[in-house]
Structure formats: C-alpha cells, structure tokens
Design a protein around this motif. Structure first.
Motif, short mmCIF file in Angstrom:
data_model
loop_
_atom_site.label_atom_id
_atom_site.label_comp_id
_atom_site.label_asym_id
_atom_site.label_seq_id
_atom_site.Cartn_x
_atom_site.Cartn_y
_atom_site.Cartn_z
N ALA A 86 -12.04 1.27 7.82
CA ALA A 86 -11.31 1.94 7.28
C ALA A 86 -10.31 2.46 8.31
CB ALA A 86 -11.48 3.09 6.83
N TRP A 87 -10.37 2.35 9.01
CA TRP A 87 -8.69 2.71 10.16
C TRP A 87 -7.78 1.81 10.18
CZ3 TRP A 87 -7.33 -1.25 13.63
CH2 TRP A 87 -8.30 -1.79 13.95
N THR A 131 -10.00 -12.91 14.67
CA THR A 131 -8.81 -13.03 14.01
C THR A 131 -7.98 -12.64 13.00
OG1 THR A 131 -10.17 -13.94 11.89
CG2 THR A 131 -10.58 -15.52 13.26
N ALA A 132 -6.84 -13.48 12.74
CA ALA A 132 -5.65 -12.18 12.41
C ALA A 132 -5.85 -12.24 10.45
CB ALA A 132 -4.24 -13.40 12.06
N ILE A 133 -5.82 -10.89 9.93
CA ILE A 133 -6.02 -10.64 8.88
C ILE A 133 -5.16 -9.85 8.14
CG2 ILE A 133 -7.58 -8.95 7.43
CD1 ILE A 133 -9.36 -7.63 10.36
N PRO A 134 -4.95 -11.13 6.70
CA PRO A 134 -3.54 -10.30 6.42
C PRO A 134 -3.46 -8.41 5.42
CG PRO A 134 -5.15 -12.00 5.38
CD PRO A 134 -5.74 -11.60 5.98
N ALA A 135 -2.17 -8.08 6.00
CA ALA A 135 -2.01 -7.39 5.86
C ALA A 135 -2.76 -6.50 4.80
CB ALA A 135 -0.74 -6.52 5.87
N GLU A 136 -3.26 -6.92 3.26
CA GLU A 136 -2.98 -6.19 1.94
C GLU A 136 -4.54 -6.81 2.32
OE1 GLU A 136 -1.93 -9.70 -0.64
OE2 GLU A 136 -1.89 -11.00 0.89
N ILE A 137 -4.88 -7.35 2.94
CA ILE A 137 -6.43 -7.20 3.31
C ILE A 137 -6.89 -5.58 3.65
CG2 ILE A 137 -8.80 -8.44 3.45
CD1 ILE A 137 -7.56 -9.80 1.46
N ALA A 138 -5.83 -6.02 4.94
CA ALA A 138 -6.61 -4.42 6.43
C ALA A 138 -6.52 -3.29 5.08
CB ALA A 138 -5.69 -4.63 7.20
N ALA A 139 -5.43 -3.01 4.13
CA ALA A 139 -4.92 -2.15 3.63
C ALA A 139 -6.39 -1.65 3.14
CB ALA A 139 -3.70 -2.21 2.48
N LEU A 140 -7.32 -2.68 2.71
CA LEU A 140 -8.31 -2.34 1.32
C LEU A 140 -8.94 -2.32 2.34
CD1 LEU A 140 -8.03 -5.13 -1.16
CD2 LEU A 140 -7.12 -2.62 -1.41
N ALA A 141 -9.17 -1.98 3.33
CA ALA A 141 -10.71 -1.88 4.37
C ALA A 141 -11.39 -0.22 4.16
CB ALA A 141 -10.57 -1.66 5.57
N ASP A 182 -7.67 5.36 16.24
CA ASP A 182 -8.85 5.64 16.67
C ASP A 182 -9.62 4.80 17.44
OD1 ASP A 182 -8.28 7.70 14.57
OD2 ASP A 182 -8.61 6.56 12.80
N GLY A 183 -9.27 4.64 18.83
CA GLY A 183 -9.80 3.55 19.76
C GLY A 183 -10.38 2.85 19.44
N HIS A 184 -9.64 1.81 18.38
CA HIS A 184 -9.08 0.30 18.08
C HIS A 184 -8.04 -0.46 18.76
CE1 HIS A 184 -12.94 0.85 15.02
NE2 HIS A 184 -11.67 1.32 14.91
N GLN A 185 -7.70 -1.35 19.09
CA GLN A 185 -6.90 -2.07 19.96
C GLN A 185 -6.45 -3.15 18.72
OE1 GLN A 185 -6.94 -4.06 23.47
NE2 GLN A 185 -5.12 -4.41 23.54
N TYR A 186 -4.97 -3.29 18.26
CA TYR A 186 -4.85 -4.20 17.36
C TYR A 186 -2.98 -4.66 17.47
CZ TYR A 186 -2.44 -0.26 14.91
OH TYR A 186 -1.02 0.91 14.72
N ALA A 187 -2.65 -5.35 16.98
CA ALA A 187 -1.30 -6.04 16.80
C ALA A 187 -0.80 -6.08 15.34
CB ALA A 187 -1.81 -7.11 17.35
N ILE A 188 -0.04 -5.82 15.47
CA ILE A 188 1.13 -6.70 13.73
C ILE A 188 1.20 -7.63 14.20
CG2 ILE A 188 2.27 -6.01 12.13
CD1 ILE A 188 0.08 -4.04 12.66
N ASP A 202 12.47 -2.80 4.02
CA ASP A 202 13.75 -2.44 3.09
C ASP A 202 14.49 -1.09 3.28
OD1 ASP A 202 13.75 -4.73 1.79
OD2 ASP A 202 13.67 -3.84 -0.13
N CYS A 203 13.55 -0.13 3.53
CA CYS A 203 14.14 1.19 4.00
C CYS A 203 13.56 1.07 5.19
CB CYS A 203 13.42 2.55 3.08
SG CYS A 203 12.02 2.59 2.85
N ARG A 204 13.27 0.54 5.30
CA ARG A 204 12.46 0.53 7.31
C ARG A 204 11.46 1.75 7.78
NH1 ARG A 204 12.42 -3.84 9.05
NH2 ARG A 204 11.89 -3.12 11.03
N GLN A 205 11.12 3.02 6.73
CA GLN A 205 10.44 3.63 7.05
C GLN A 205 9.18 3.99 6.98
OE1 GLN A 205 12.13 7.60 7.21
NE2 GLN A 205 13.32 6.16 6.92
N PRO A 206 8.21 4.25 8.16
CA PRO A 206 6.90 4.23 7.99
C PRO A 206 6.04 4.44 6.89
CG PRO A 206 7.47 5.78 9.81
CD PRO A 206 8.89 5.34 8.58
N PHE A 207 4.83 3.37 6.74
CA PHE A 207 4.13 4.07 6.00
C PHE A 207 2.62 3.72 6.42
CE2 PHE A 207 7.79 3.78 3.07
CZ PHE A 207 7.98 5.44 2.43
N ALA A 208 1.70 4.14 5.91
CA ALA A 208 0.08 3.46 6.36
C ALA A 208 0.40 2.74 4.87
CB ALA A 208 -1.51 4.38 5.28
N LEU A 209 -0.47 1.14 6.41
CA LEU A 209 -0.89 0.46 5.01
C LEU A 209 -1.31 0.19 3.41
CD1 LEU A 209 -2.47 -2.63 7.06
CD2 LEU A 209 -0.24 -2.91 6.44
#
Length: 88
Positions: A50-51, A35-45, A13-19, A61-68
């Motif tokens: 919200a992006w 700064t780096a945002i923990p994934a568990e906090i980003a999931a609640l954005a 959505d036009g926002h640059q990021y890295a994991i 484990d299963c290596r399938q992609p899911f939204a945070l």
C-alpha cells in the motif's frame, strides 16, 4: 522494453524507489531488484504494498504534488486538471 528517464532514488516508509518516465510520458515506479510498475497499477496497491499508492508525483499541468492514488490518467493529472476541459 521502452527507454525511460529515471528520477532520483527516494525512500518512503523504508522502501527505496524511483519514478521513471517513458519517452511517451508514461510514469513508472521502479523498485530496486524489481521490474518497473506502471504508476496506474502502483496507485491501486494494497496490503503490504500500500505504500506505493502514497508515492507523490507532480500533476503534469498544475505541477502540484499528489499521491499516486489521487492522480488520474495513469498517474498524470489531478482531478481538477483532468476534468477542466470537460464540457457539460
């Protein structure tokens, strides 16, 4: 600060990021100039950020992609993998 392995830069959505991932395995969303945002906090954005909850990561484990927002355990496992070892 913990040392982290940085994955390639991406755009959503036009926002640059890295994991990134700490050596302990904890995932972070890194936004240039922030700064780096923990994934568990980003999931609640919500609102303008919200992006971040829609960023996709692979289940450990299963290596399938899911939204945070759909991953459990701090952005690590999908619902099926997070509950597969629970005994009733």
């Amino acid at each position: 600060m913990k040392k982290m392995k940085l994955k390639a830069n991406r755009i959503l959505d036009g926002h640059q990021y890295a994991i990134s991932r700490s050596l302990e395995g904890e995932r972070f969303v890194v936004i240039p100039g922030c700064t780096a945002i923990p994934a568990e906090i980003a999931a609640l954005a919500a609102g303008a950020d919200a992006w971040m909850s829609r960023i996709e990561c692979l289940c450990r484990d299963c290596r399938q992609p899911f939204a945070l927002r759909d991953l459990q355990g701090g952005g690590q496992w999908c619902n099926d993998c997070a509950t597969k070892d629970i005994v009733d």
